[in-house]
Write a protein that holds these residues in place. Sequence first.
Motif, PDB file in Angstrom:
ATOM      1  N   PRO A   1     -10.513 -26.060 -93.336  1.00  0.00           N
ATOM      2  CA  PRO A   1     -10.205 -24.975 -92.378  1.00  0.00           C
ATOM      3  C   PRO A   1     -11.446 -24.289 -91.814  1.00  0.00           C
ATOM      4  CG  PRO A   1      -8.733 -24.872 -94.261  1.00  0.00           C
ATOM      5  CD  PRO A   1      -9.782 -25.890 -94.602  1.00  0.00           C
ATOM      6  N   SER A   2     -12.501 -24.181 -92.597  1.00  0.00           N
ATOM      7  CA  SER A   2     -13.693 -23.471 -92.109  1.00  0.00           C
ATOM      8  C   SER A   2     -14.443 -24.259 -91.041  1.00  0.00           C
ATOM      9  CB  SER A   2     -14.631 -23.178 -93.285  1.00  0.00           C
ATOM     10  OG  SER A   2     -15.088 -24.386 -93.877  1.00  0.00           O
TER      11      SER A   2
ATOM     12  N   ASN B   1     -10.740 -25.869 -83.173  1.00  0.00           N
ATOM     13  CA  ASN B   1      -9.515 -25.518 -82.454  1.00  0.00           C
ATOM     14  C   ASN B   1      -8.324 -26.101 -83.232  1.00  0.00           C
ATOM     15  OD1 ASN B   1      -7.301 -25.298 -80.678  1.00  0.00           O
ATOM     16  ND2 ASN B   1      -8.691 -25.236 -78.909  1.00  0.00           N
ATOM     17  N   PRO B   2      -7.777 -25.349 -84.171  1.00  0.00           N
ATOM     18  CA  PRO B   2      -6.697 -25.863 -85.013  1.00  0.00           C
ATOM     19  C   PRO B   2      -5.508 -26.393 -84.228  1.00  0.00           C
ATOM     20  CG  PRO B   2      -7.532 -23.800 -85.882  1.00  0.00           C
ATOM     21  CD  PRO B   2      -8.170 -23.976 -84.542  1.00  0.00           C
TER      22      PRO B   2
ATOM     23  N   ILE C   1       4.527 -27.497 -88.020  1.00  0.00           N
ATOM     24  CA  ILE C   1       3.538 -26.630 -87.390  1.00  0.00           C
ATOM     25  C   ILE C   1       3.258 -25.383 -88.224  1.00  0.00           C
ATOM     26  CG2 ILE C   1       5.337 -25.580 -85.961  1.00  0.00           C
ATOM     27  CD1 ILE C   1       1.588 -26.013 -85.058  1.00  0.00           C
ATOM     28  N   GLU C   2       4.294 -24.779 -88.793  1.00  0.00           N
ATOM     29  CA  GLU C   2       4.089 -23.550 -89.562  1.00  0.00           C
ATOM     30  C   GLU C   2       3.284 -23.823 -90.830  1.00  0.00           C
ATOM     31  OE1 GLU C   2       7.714 -21.547 -90.325  1.00  0.00           O
ATOM     32  OE2 GLU C   2       8.220 -21.262 -88.195  1.00  0.00           O
ATOM     33  N   SER C   3       3.624 -24.889 -91.507  1.00  0.00           N
ATOM     34  CA  SER C   3       2.887 -25.232 -92.722  1.00  0.00           C
ATOM     35  C   SER C   3       1.437 -25.561 -92.411  1.00  0.00           C
ATOM     36  CB  SER C   3       3.571 -26.418 -93.416  1.00  0.00           C
ATOM     37  OG  SER C   3       2.838 -26.819 -94.547  1.00  0.00           O
ATOM     38  N   TYR C   4       1.240 -26.327 -91.307  1.00  0.00           N
ATOM     39  CA  TYR C   4      -0.123 -26.698 -90.914  1.00  0.00           C
ATOM     40  C   TYR C   4      -0.951 -25.454 -90.585  1.00  0.00           C
ATOM     41  CZ  TYR C   4      -3.922 -28.102 -87.852  1.00  0.00           C
ATOM     42  OH  TYR C   4      -5.168 -28.233 -87.268  1.00  0.00           O
ATOM     43  N   LEU C   5      -0.423 -24.568 -89.769  1.00  0.00           N
ATOM     44  CA  LEU C   5      -1.177 -23.383 -89.375  1.00  0.00           C
ATOM     45  C   LEU C   5      -1.468 -22.482 -90.573  1.00  0.00           C
ATOM     46  CD1 LEU C   5       0.548 -22.486 -85.979  1.00  0.00           C
ATOM     47  CD2 LEU C   5      -1.719 -23.515 -86.341  1.00  0.00           C
TER      48      LEU C   5
ATOM     49  N   GLY D   1      -5.316 -21.696 -91.649  1.00  0.00           N
ATOM     50  CA  GLY D   1      -5.781 -20.324 -91.663  1.00  0.00           C
ATOM     51  C   GLY D   1      -6.540 -19.942 -92.915  1.00  0.00           C
ATOM     52  N   LYS D   2      -6.588 -20.818 -93.911  1.00  0.00           N
ATOM     53  CA  LYS D   2      -7.299 -20.525 -95.162  1.00  0.00           C
ATOM     54  C   LYS D   2      -8.779 -20.878 -94.999  1.00  0.00           C
ATOM     55  CE  LYS D   2      -3.150 -21.472 -97.903  1.00  0.00           C
ATOM     56  NZ  LYS D   2      -2.536 -22.307 -98.958  1.00  0.00           N
ATOM     57  N   VAL D   3      -9.485 -20.045 -94.229  1.00  0.00           N
ATOM     58  CA  VAL D   3     -10.863 -20.363 -93.845  1.00  0.00           C
ATOM     59  C   VAL D   3     -11.817 -20.338 -95.026  1.00  0.00           C
ATOM     60  CG1 VAL D   3     -10.571 -19.601 -91.472  1.00  0.00           C
ATOM     61  CG2 VAL D   3     -11.208 -17.932 -93.235  1.00  0.00           C
ATOM     62  N   ASP D   4     -11.424 -19.741 -96.136  1.00  0.00           N
ATOM     63  CA  ASP D   4     -12.286 -19.725 -97.311  1.00  0.00           C
ATOM     64  C   ASP D   4     -12.057 -20.930 -98.218  1.00  0.00           C
ATOM     65  OD1 ASP D   4     -13.441 -17.318 -96.555  1.00  0.00           O
ATOM     66  OD2 ASP D   4     -11.871 -16.132 -97.546  1.00  0.00           O
TER      67      ASP D   4
END
Length: 588
Positions: free
Chosen positions: A94-95, A99-100, A115-119, A123-126
């Motif tokens: 994710p980091s 463009n996700p 789509i919801e699971s993927y996003l 979103g877990k940029v850490d």
Amino acid sequence: MTSVMNKRTTKNAIVKWRVYSSLAVFLLVSVAIVSQLYRIQIVQGESYSIRAENQHIRPNTNVFDRGSIFFTNKNGDKINAATLKTGYTIAINPSSLRNPEDVFNNLNFYLDLDIESYLDMAGKVDDPYEEIATKVPYDVGQEIRKLEMRGVLPLRENWRFYPGGDLASHVVGFMSYMDNELSGRYGLEKQYNQILSKDNNNMFSNFFVEIFSSAKNVVERENDKSGSLITTINPEVQSFVQKEMIELNEKWDSKKTGAIVMNPQNGEIYSMALYPTFDLNSFGEVENASVYRNDLVENVYEMGSIVKPLTVAIGLDTKSITAQTTYNDKGSETMDGYTFYNYDKKARGVVDMQQVLNKSLNTGVSFIVQQVGNEKFGDYMKKLFKNKTEIDLPNESSSLIANLNSNRDIENATASFGQGIAMSPVSITRALASLGNGGKLVHPHLVKKIEYNLGFSKNIQQNDPVQIFEQETSEEITRMLVNVVDEALRGGEVALNNYSIAAKTGTAQIPSPDGGYYDDKFLHSFFGYFPAYDPQFIVFLYHIEPQGAEYASETLTEPFMDITKFLINHYDVEPDRDLTQIRDEQLE
């Protein structure tokens, strides 16, 4: 002068010996190096290649590797039962995603993503690693890899795959995680887990240490003992038997249905089938995990009248009876304050031992026990059932035969017709096989050969059979059981003209947890071996609580005969008689 020449000759010999010794050592070291290079580059080459490919992404992760399990057809050809499938796990960092949404659109062309699971994962940029798809086909993974999208990690992976789906699922078993450990949990996957496993933790251990390890250490290392299993299961026989079990279950609405097809001469099992069953590739979708249990091995049942031929054989072997011995059948017997009956509660008067089998008379086999004596009868039954079969499957149950230690007549009498004692289907199949194979207890087994990864193989040697009955007893009880099929079973209408079949049905009342037995719940069983006087197959069938029929002859005769005819045709079994001619000669 001669002394000097001798010294020179000795010196030259020493030099030559040293040169030859050095050459020999050099050659041995060279062979060791070449052998290790072959093992690392050829035997483990694929694992090294995959590990290197993913090393930059997941530096401490091993690539899954495991030996195969094979079925064997009648020609000896191997057919994959459990193997490895290669493909991809698609992960994201994710980091690193720029463009996700664009990445999702590109990936969703190849993958069915939510789509919801993927996003949520994107979103877990850490978190540098999130898996979004596993077991992606190899060609699809290759296409995704070619996209070279930043933050998308296509990782080559292996996973366990079962080409047959539900074929012999209770035999093959499967792997699953327990406490973060992926291991064989059922069937052969569990029983032979150590051999099937390939430990890659030391894949990058010191190369020169590997090369210069002694041959003894190399051979003895557990990693080098890993390999693949060659089983006795014939996939064509297994498939046919499973279809018969499904049809049987649907017709009679049974709670459970099962079958074993075994070679009575050597214990090789060609088929072991249970219904309900499950697909090994989607085992997690079952409603109840109890379906995984192999009740042909792991459960015990009161088997009913298929025990009667064993009682008759004991009577014959001890010379307590002959086939012509008679007794007065009163329809019931009372012992120690308890009364038991024939299945129909009818008295037949004076009948011989052949009729005891043909009519399945409880009073008849209890008469045999009285002639043999409780202690001697118990000794024979313990020889047949006290020890486990040691079949190469996990969790085999022991027989419940404590009633044979009783001094009372009633426990031994009920044991003579298969009530009050319980054994597993594989145990009763082994015991019944002794009736047709000359009186021997063979070792039922599923794996006949191990092919080790180092390039050699080992045929599995089975324990020597245990002699229980004399050859003459085996021949006589076989003749009597052939008469059961030719004359009594469905009035002789299912007998095959060109093949002798020795068989017997069994109907047992099911014990109630409150004590005693249910009046309306039964276990139906059926066994038979053929060609009877030199049998190549023994077939055992059973089902629990069939609806709409009280006796096993009603529910199991057709599936037994269907399986018998299939085996005769599939293996091109030679005819062994002409029944029409035999009957004509008897009329003359």
